[in-house]
Design a protein around this motif. Structure first.
Motif, PDB file in Angstrom:
ATOM      1  N   LEU A   1       0.829  -1.204   0.000  1.00 18.72           N
ATOM      2  CA  LEU A   1       0.000   0.000   0.000  1.00 18.72           C
ATOM      3  C   LEU A   1       0.866   1.257   0.000  1.00 18.72           C
ATOM      4  O   LEU A   1       0.542   2.246  -0.657  1.00 18.72           O
ATOM      5  N   ARG A   2       1.971   1.226   0.757  1.00 19.08           N
ATOM      6  CA  ARG A   2       2.846   2.396   0.829  1.00 19.08           C
ATOM      7  C   ARG A   2       3.373   2.770  -0.544  1.00 19.08           C
ATOM      8  O   ARG A   2       3.427   3.947  -0.910  1.00 19.08           O
ATOM      9  N   GLN A   3       3.780   1.764  -1.307  1.00 20.19           N
ATOM     10  CA  GLN A   3       4.308   2.022  -2.637  1.00 20.19           C
ATOM     11  C   GLN A   3       3.245   2.622  -3.551  1.00 20.19           C
ATOM     12  O   GLN A   3       3.520   3.541  -4.312  1.00 20.19           O
ATOM     13  N   ALA A   4       2.033   2.102  -3.469  1.00 27.16           N
ATOM     14  CA  ALA A   4       0.953   2.613  -4.317  1.00 27.16           C
ATOM     15  C   ALA A   4       0.575   4.034  -3.937  1.00 27.16           C
ATOM     16  O   ALA A   4       0.251   4.860  -4.797  1.00 27.16           O
ATOM     17  N   ALA A   5       0.605   4.335  -2.641  1.00 25.11           N
ATOM     18  CA  ALA A   5       0.187   5.651  -2.165  1.00 25.11           C
ATOM     19  C   ALA A   5       1.296   6.689  -2.244  1.00 25.11           C
ATOM     20  O   ALA A   5       1.023   7.890  -2.308  1.00 25.11           O
ATOM     21  N   GLY A   6       2.560   6.250  -2.206  1.00 28.28           N
ATOM     22  CA  GLY A   6       3.668   7.191  -2.143  1.00 28.28           C
ATOM     23  C   GLY A   6       3.914   7.710  -0.742  1.00 28.28           C
ATOM     24  O   GLY A   6       4.437   8.808  -0.553  1.00 28.28           O
ATOM     25  N   ILE A   7       3.553   6.916   0.261  1.00 27.33           N
ATOM     26  CA  ILE A   7       3.721   7.293   1.663  1.00 27.33           C
ATOM     27  C   ILE A   7       5.155   7.023   2.105  1.00 27.33           C
ATOM     28  O   ILE A   7       5.830   6.133   1.585  1.00 27.33           O
ATOM     29  N   THR A   8       5.632   7.793   3.078  1.00 20.89           N
ATOM     30  CA  THR A   8       6.915   7.566   3.734  1.00 20.89           C
ATOM     31  C   THR A   8       6.659   6.971   5.112  1.00 20.89           C
ATOM     32  O   THR A   8       5.870   7.527   5.888  1.00 20.89           O
ATOM     33  N   ILE A   9       7.283   5.839   5.418  1.00 20.83           N
ATOM     34  CA  ILE A   9       7.130   5.201   6.726  1.00 20.83           C
ATOM     35  C   ILE A   9       8.482   5.154   7.419  1.00 20.83           C
ATOM     36  O   ILE A   9       9.488   4.746   6.829  1.00 20.83           O
ATOM     37  N   LEU A  10       8.503   5.578   8.674  1.00 16.87           N
ATOM     38  CA  LEU A  10       9.681   5.463   9.522  1.00 16.87           C
ATOM     39  C   LEU A  10       9.449   4.320  10.502  1.00 16.87           C
ATOM     40  O   LEU A  10       8.504   4.357  11.294  1.00 16.87           O
ATOM     41  N   GLY A  11      10.288   3.308  10.450  1.00 17.70           N
ATOM     42  CA  GLY A  11      10.193   2.197  11.376  1.00 17.70           C
ATOM     43  C   GLY A  11      11.270   2.281  12.444  1.00 17.70           C
ATOM     44  O   GLY A  11      12.297   2.912  12.252  1.00 17.70           O
ATOM     45  N   ARG A  12      10.994   1.666  13.587  1.00 19.76           N
ATOM     46  CA  ARG A  12      11.921   1.688  14.746  1.00 19.76           C
ATOM     47  C   ARG A  12      12.353   3.129  15.046  1.00 19.76           C
ATOM     48  O   ARG A  12      13.530   3.414  15.268  1.00 19.76           O
ATOM     49  N   VAL A  13      11.367   4.019  15.084  1.00 20.70           N
ATOM     50  CA  VAL A  13      11.679   5.444  15.146  1.00 20.70           C
ATOM     51  C   VAL A  13      12.375   5.833  16.441  1.00 20.70           C
ATOM     52  O   VAL A  13      13.101   6.841  16.484  1.00 20.70           O
ATOM     53  N   MET A  14      12.198   5.051  17.509  1.00 18.25           N
ATOM     54  CA  MET A  14      12.821   5.382  18.781  1.00 18.25           C
ATOM     55  C   MET A  14      14.249   4.856  18.898  1.00 18.25           C
ATOM     56  O   MET A  14      14.929   5.146  19.880  1.00 18.25           O
ATOM     57  N   SER A  15      14.696   4.088  17.913  1.00 19.34           N
ATOM     58  CA  SER A  15      16.041   3.517  17.983  1.00 19.34           C
ATOM     59  C   SER A  15      17.078   4.511  17.479  1.00 19.34           C
ATOM     60  O   SER A  15      16.758   5.552  16.904  1.00 19.34           O
ATOM     61  N   ASP A  16      18.341   4.163  17.677  1.00 22.97           N
ATOM     62  CA  ASP A  16      19.425   5.014  17.190  1.00 22.97           C
ATOM     63  C   ASP A  16      19.550   4.954  15.670  1.00 22.97           C
ATOM     64  O   ASP A  16      20.099   5.868  15.053  1.00 22.97           O
ATOM     65  N   LYS A  17      19.055   3.871  15.091  1.00 22.50           N
ATOM     66  CA  LYS A  17      19.142   3.706  13.640  1.00 22.50           C
ATOM     67  C   LYS A  17      17.770   3.345  13.087  1.00 22.50           C
ATOM     68  O   LYS A  17      17.468   2.171  12.829  1.00 22.50           O
ATOM     69  N   PRO A  18      16.902   4.354  12.896  1.00 25.09           N
ATOM     70  CA  PRO A  18      15.568   4.080  12.340  1.00 25.09           C
ATOM     71  C   PRO A  18      15.666   3.580  10.901  1.00 25.09           C
ATOM     72  O   PRO A  18      16.650   3.831  10.198  1.00 25.09           O
ATOM     73  N   TRP A  19      14.619   2.892  10.471  1.00 24.58           N
ATOM     74  CA  TRP A  19      14.492   2.467   9.086  1.00 24.58           C
ATOM     75  C   TRP A  19      13.558   3.440   8.374  1.00 24.58           C
ATOM     76  O   TRP A  19      12.591   3.923   8.952  1.00 24.58           O
ATOM     77  N   ILE A  20      13.830   3.708   7.099  1.00 25.01           N
ATOM     78  CA  ILE A  20      12.923   4.532   6.309  1.00 25.01           C
ATOM     79  C   ILE A  20      12.494   3.750   5.078  1.00 25.01           C
ATOM     80  O   ILE A  20      13.293   3.083   4.428  1.00 25.01           O
ATOM     81  N   TYR A  21      11.201   3.790   4.827  1.00 19.57           N
ATOM     82  CA  TYR A  21      10.611   3.120   3.673  1.00 19.57           C
ATOM     83  C   TYR A  21       9.941   4.205   2.826  1.00 19.57           C
ATOM     84  O   TYR A  21       9.010   4.874   3.281  1.00 19.57           O
ATOM     85  N   GLY A  22      10.427   4.395   1.615  1.00 17.00           N
ATOM     86  CA  GLY A  22       9.831   5.400   0.752  1.00 17.00           C
ATOM     87  C   GLY A  22      10.634   6.681   0.703  1.00 17.00           C
ATOM     88  O   GLY A  22      11.762   6.764   1.204  1.00 17.00           O
TER      89      GLY A  22
END
Length: 250
Positions: free
Chosen positions: A217-238
């Motif tokens: 869904l994120r790819q279809a919508a063009g949304i940006t998702i931040l995962g593990r946002v509280m960690s020292d090394k968050p992940w970004i999708y999009g």
């Protein structure tokens, strides 16, 4: 030394909440029985049944009866129910897109800077710090809508319900969702990504990670998702263009 057990303990509040529209029951939500008007607003909005709070002619919630009743123009209700997203992705824990077709929503506008990573992290910290129900009982989720002027935080036994409550509160304030970010304590499953997409929120952050259904869904919508946002090394999708300043290293 053997571990000891405590008899009983706190329980997370959960009740079946009946939502009716124009006298017809739409859904029963298993949710924490508080802020039910915001829960209903957010659910109706994220399912495409309403596009603003003003489209409802009445909205009444009764926590003791565990129900919310809403009314709107019968003709508008009939029109929206035909194109509602209510059956696209079930609003339940672990739900996913599966073999269903993607909803007929337009992709979000091209990304532009919204908040810095530091602002998102600070907002997430504030969200968790204000999660009073979690501290009282555990087993609760929280969600927040971050906007340039502040932060709206809501809690519920279900992470999707917490999102609906936060979105409903923001909708009542008339916020421009294109300038907002959505924060969640739980993983971003397909139903969560769909809520952000339907609301027009392009930046989502969680202390967990997205599922494969959410990524679709994120790819279809063009949304940006931040995962593990509280960690020292968050992940970004999009796209990182929604972040101001320093970007996340690959």
């Amino acid at each position: 030394m053997s571990a000891s057990l405590l008899q009983g303990g706190p329980l997370a509040p959960e009740s079946p909440i009946s939502l009716t529209l124009n006298g017809q029951q739409l859904v029963t939500l298993m949710a924490s029985p508080s802020q039910l008007d915001e829960l209903a607003l957010g659910w109706l909005f994220c399912r495409g049944i309403i596009r603003s709070a003003s489209e409802l002619t009445s909205l009444g919630a009764c926590e003791s009866l565990e129900m919310v009743s809403a009314t709107m123009s019968p003709s508008l209700a009939a029109e929206r129910s035909a194109i509602s997203l209510a059956d696209v992705v079930p609003s339940g824990c672990g739900s996913g897109v599966g073999e269903l077709e993607l909803p007929g929503l337009a992709a979000l506008p091209a990304p532009s800077p919204l908040f810095s990573l530091e602002q998102i992290k600070e907002a997430a910290k504030q969200m968790f710090d204000s999660a009073e129900l979690y501290r009282q009982s555990g087993g609760m989720h929280c969600a927040a809508v971050l906007w340039p002027e502040g932060l709206i935080v809501r809690e519920d036994v279900g992470r999707h319900n917490a999102v609906d409550k936060a979105v409903g509160a923001a909708l009542r304030l008339g916020l421009d969702f294109s300038t907002c970010a959505l924060l969640s304590s739980g993983r971003i499953a397909a139903d969560m990504a769909l809520k952000a997409w339907a609301a027009g929120i392009g930046l989502v952050a969680s202390r967990s990670i997205p599922t494969t259904g959410a990524e679709r869904l994120r790819q279809a919508a063009g949304i940006t998702i931040l995962g593990r946002v509280m960690s020292d090394k968050p992940w970004i999708y999009g796209p990182q263009e929604r972040l101001v300043g320093k970007k996340i290293s690959p």
